[in-house]
Design a protein around this motif. Structure first.
Motif, PDB file in Angstrom:
ATOM      1  N   ALA A 153       0.816  -1.221   0.000  1.00 46.67           N
ATOM      2  CA  ALA A 153       0.000   0.000   0.000  1.00 46.67           C
ATOM      3  C   ALA A 153       0.846   1.266   0.000  1.00 46.67           C
ATOM      4  O   ALA A 153       0.435   2.292  -0.563  1.00 46.67           O
ATOM      5  N   GLU A 154       2.011   1.211   0.609  1.00 49.21           N
ATOM      6  CA  GLU A 154       2.826   2.416   0.760  1.00 49.21           C
ATOM      7  C   GLU A 154       3.787   2.671  -0.405  1.00 49.21           C
ATOM      8  O   GLU A 154       4.510   3.666  -0.386  1.00 49.21           O
ATOM      9  N   THR A 155       3.790   1.818  -1.409  1.00 50.62           N
ATOM     10  CA  THR A 155       4.671   2.066  -2.560  1.00 50.62           C
ATOM     11  C   THR A 155       4.103   3.213  -3.389  1.00 50.62           C
ATOM     12  O   THR A 155       2.891   3.470  -3.377  1.00 50.62           O
ATOM     13  N   PRO A 156       4.965   3.907  -4.125  1.00 49.31           N
ATOM     14  CA  PRO A 156       4.475   4.999  -4.975  1.00 49.31           C
ATOM     15  C   PRO A 156       3.419   4.515  -5.975  1.00 49.31           C
ATOM     16  O   PRO A 156       3.432   3.352  -6.389  1.00 49.31           O
ATOM     17  N   ALA A 157       2.528   5.390  -6.345  1.00 54.54           N
ATOM     18  CA  ALA A 157       1.416   5.035  -7.224  1.00 54.54           C
ATOM     19  C   ALA A 157       1.883   4.483  -8.566  1.00 54.54           C
ATOM     20  O   ALA A 157       1.193   3.661  -9.173  1.00 54.54           O
ATOM     21  N   ASP A 158       3.057   4.920  -9.044  1.00 58.30           N
ATOM     22  CA  ASP A 158       3.529   4.458 -10.353  1.00 58.30           C
ATOM     23  C   ASP A 158       4.340   3.161 -10.276  1.00 58.30           C
ATOM     24  O   ASP A 158       4.853   2.687 -11.292  1.00 58.30           O
ATOM     25  N   ALA A 159       4.429   2.546  -9.108  1.00 59.20           N
ATOM     26  CA  ALA A 159       5.169   1.289  -8.966  1.00 59.20           C
ATOM     27  C   ALA A 159       4.412   0.166  -9.674  1.00 59.20           C
ATOM     28  O   ALA A 159       3.179   0.110  -9.644  1.00 59.20           O
ATOM     29  N   SER A 160       5.159  -0.733 -10.292  1.00 61.18           N
ATOM     30  CA  SER A 160       4.548  -1.903 -10.935  1.00 61.18           C
ATOM     31  C   SER A 160       4.041  -2.852  -9.847  1.00 61.18           C
ATOM     32  O   SER A 160       4.455  -2.751  -8.685  1.00 61.18           O
ATOM     33  N   PRO A 161       3.165  -3.795 -10.214  1.00 59.20           N
ATOM     34  CA  PRO A 161       2.693  -4.755  -9.210  1.00 59.20           C
ATOM     35  C   PRO A 161       3.842  -5.511  -8.528  1.00 59.20           C
ATOM     36  O   PRO A 161       3.826  -5.690  -7.313  1.00 59.20           O
ATOM     37  N   LEU A 162       4.853  -5.926  -9.294  1.00 63.49           N
ATOM     38  CA  LEU A 162       5.959  -6.656  -8.667  1.00 63.49           C
ATOM     39  C   LEU A 162       6.863  -5.743  -7.837  1.00 63.49           C
ATOM     40  O   LEU A 162       7.457  -6.185  -6.852  1.00 63.49           O
ATOM     41  N   GLU A 163       6.965  -4.485  -8.201  1.00 65.70           N
ATOM     42  CA  GLU A 163       7.700  -3.542  -7.347  1.00 65.70           C
ATOM     43  C   GLU A 163       6.971  -3.365  -6.016  1.00 65.70           C
ATOM     44  O   GLU A 163       7.601  -3.280  -4.957  1.00 65.70           O
ATOM     45  N   ALA A 164       5.649  -3.319  -6.083  1.00 62.57           N
ATOM     46  CA  ALA A 164       4.855  -3.211  -4.855  1.00 62.57           C
ATOM     47  C   ALA A 164       5.002  -4.475  -4.003  1.00 62.57           C
ATOM     48  O   ALA A 164       5.155  -4.392  -2.782  1.00 62.57           O
ATOM     49  N   VAL A 165       4.978  -5.649  -4.655  1.00 64.07           N
ATOM     50  CA  VAL A 165       5.177  -6.904  -3.931  1.00 64.07           C
ATOM     51  C   VAL A 165       6.561  -6.923  -3.280  1.00 64.07           C
ATOM     52  O   VAL A 165       6.711  -7.350  -2.136  1.00 64.07           O
ATOM     53  N   PRO A 199      -5.540  -4.849 -11.812  1.00 58.03           N
ATOM     54  CA  PRO A 199      -6.598  -5.802 -12.198  1.00 58.03           C
ATOM     55  C   PRO A 199      -6.438  -7.133 -11.459  1.00 58.03           C
ATOM     56  O   PRO A 199      -5.315  -7.585 -11.205  1.00 58.03           O
ATOM     57  N   ASP A 200      -7.571  -7.764 -11.152  1.00 58.19           N
ATOM     58  CA  ASP A 200      -7.576  -8.965 -10.329  1.00 58.19           C
ATOM     59  C   ASP A 200      -6.644 -10.076 -10.819  1.00 58.19           C
ATOM     60  O   ASP A 200      -5.871 -10.608 -10.014  1.00 58.19           O
ATOM     61  N   PRO A 201      -6.658 -10.457 -12.111  1.00 58.03           N
ATOM     62  CA  PRO A 201      -5.755 -11.550 -12.526  1.00 58.03           C
ATOM     63  C   PRO A 201      -4.274 -11.196 -12.327  1.00 58.03           C
ATOM     64  O   PRO A 201      -3.483 -12.032 -11.906  1.00 58.03           O
ATOM     65  N   THR A 202      -3.922  -9.969 -12.606  1.00 58.19           N
ATOM     66  CA  THR A 202      -2.540  -9.523 -12.427  1.00 58.19           C
ATOM     67  C   THR A 202      -2.183  -9.493 -10.941  1.00 58.19           C
ATOM     68  O   THR A 202      -1.099  -9.932 -10.545  1.00 58.19           O
ATOM     69  N   ALA A 203      -3.101  -9.007 -10.138  1.00 54.31           N
ATOM     70  CA  ALA A 203      -2.875  -8.951  -8.697  1.00 54.31           C
ATOM     71  C   ALA A 203      -2.718 -10.355  -8.118  1.00 54.31           C
ATOM     72  O   ALA A 203      -1.832 -10.597  -7.283  1.00 54.31           O
ATOM     73  N   THR A 249      -2.714  -9.995  -2.795  1.00 54.87           N
ATOM     74  CA  THR A 249      -3.663  -9.774  -3.892  1.00 54.87           C
ATOM     75  C   THR A 249      -4.626  -8.648  -3.545  1.00 54.87           C
ATOM     76  O   THR A 249      -4.848  -7.737  -4.349  1.00 54.87           O
ATOM     77  N   ASN A 250      -5.193  -8.696  -2.357  1.00 54.13           N
ATOM     78  CA  ASN A 250      -6.145  -7.662  -1.941  1.00 54.13           C
ATOM     79  C   ASN A 250      -5.494  -6.286  -1.881  1.00 54.13           C
ATOM     80  O   ASN A 250      -6.107  -5.285  -2.272  1.00 54.13           O
ATOM     81  N   ALA A 251      -4.260  -6.229  -1.396  1.00 57.07           N
ATOM     82  CA  ALA A 251      -3.557  -4.943  -1.328  1.00 57.07           C
ATOM     83  C   ALA A 251      -3.287  -4.399  -2.733  1.00 57.07           C
ATOM     84  O   ALA A 251      -3.385  -3.186  -2.972  1.00 57.07           O
ATOM     85  N   LEU A 252      -2.969  -5.285  -3.668  1.00 54.98           N
ATOM     86  CA  LEU A 252      -2.736  -4.852  -5.054  1.00 54.98           C
ATOM     87  C   LEU A 252      -4.030  -4.401  -5.717  1.00 54.98           C
ATOM     88  O   LEU A 252      -4.054  -3.389  -6.431  1.00 54.98           O
ATOM     89  N   VAL A 253      -5.111  -5.136  -5.510  1.00 53.18           N
ATOM     90  CA  VAL A 253      -6.409  -4.752  -6.072  1.00 53.18           C
ATOM     91  C   VAL A 253      -6.824  -3.383  -5.524  1.00 53.18           C
ATOM     92  O   VAL A 253      -7.340  -2.536  -6.268  1.00 53.18           O
ATOM     93  N   ALA A 254      -6.559  -3.137  -4.245  1.00 47.59           N
ATOM     94  CA  ALA A 254      -6.877  -1.839  -3.636  1.00 47.59           C
ATOM     95  C   ALA A 254      -6.090  -0.713  -4.302  1.00 47.59           C
ATOM     96  O   ALA A 254      -6.526   0.441  -4.288  1.00 47.59           O
ATOM     97  N   ARG A 255      -4.948  -1.032  -4.899  1.00 49.73           N
ATOM     98  CA  ARG A 255      -4.144  -0.039  -5.621  1.00 49.73           C
ATOM     99  C   ARG A 255      -4.622   0.136  -7.060  1.00 49.73           C
ATOM    100  O   ARG A 255      -4.056   0.916  -7.807  1.00 49.73           O
TER     101      ARG A 255
END
Length: 192
Positions: free
Chosen positions: A71-83, A140-144, A131-137
């Motif tokens: 949740a705290e990663t920058p908005a432009d971070a990719s899903p894997l950067e956020a993970v 898309p669900d399959p990517t998350a 997954t839920n944290a990524l969807v909240a950002r």
């Protein structure tokens, strides 16, 4: 036995893992775990509803830390950067005790179908948190879901490598989990 002695939860986990390894999960009783940890049975039940829950001690904390890091990663971070940020945050909660008991815990899980089931449920829960944290950002669900599963796999691979490496105290779990995530990212790109 001290009634409110500090560190009881950690001692219970270590005692349980040792007993599961020595005599098997099924043969180990709550009374034996409490006695080995130097606490009463009622203290055991203040910390855990049953002996199965010892395996997932700290799961809620890990799930929360993974989600917070994402949740705290920058908005432009990719899903894997956020993970990766979630893995880094969650890895900070794993200290020397986690590393010390890891080989015994692995052996106890391998020897018990019930513990294997509980371990699988733990993985599902951690993947769901990511997954839920990524969807909240807005991912898309399959990517998350895919990123969350890769995060769990990276955590498990990194944890295994960390726990099996030399214990010189200089390396931290985060380096192992992030390296595992990079390996998985490369491997997934080669899938075509």
């Amino acid at each position: 036995m001290a009634r409110w002695e500090p560190g009881a939860r950690e001692r219970l986990v270590v005692a349980a893992v040792d007993l599961f390894t020595e005599q098997g999960y099924d043969a180990t009783t709550v009374a034996q775990i409490a006695e080995r940890a130097g606490v009463t049975k009622s203290t055991f039940f203040r910390h855990f509803p049953d002996k199965r829950e010892l395996l997932v001690a700290g799961q809620e904390t890990l799930s929360r830390l993974l989600a917070e890091g994402i949740a705290e990663t920058p908005a432009d971070a990719s899903p894997l950067e956020a993970v990766a940020a979630g893995l880094e945050r969650a890895s900070s909660a794993m200290g020397p005790m986690s590393r010390e008991i890891a080989p015994r815990l692995k052996a106890a899980v391998a020897a018990s179908a019930e513990l294997q089931e509980r371990d699988a449920l733990k993985s599902v829960s951690l993947a769901a948190a990511m997954t839920n944290a990524l969807v909240a950002r807005g991912v898309p669900d399959p990517t998350a879901a895919l990123a969350g599963e890769l995060g769990v796999l990276a955590f498990k691979r990194g944890y295994a490598q960390w726990s099996e490496s030399e214990r010189d105290g200089k390396d931290e779990l985060a380096g192992y989990t992030l390296a595992a995530l990079d390996e998985l990212r490369t491997a997934s790109a080669s899938l075509g």
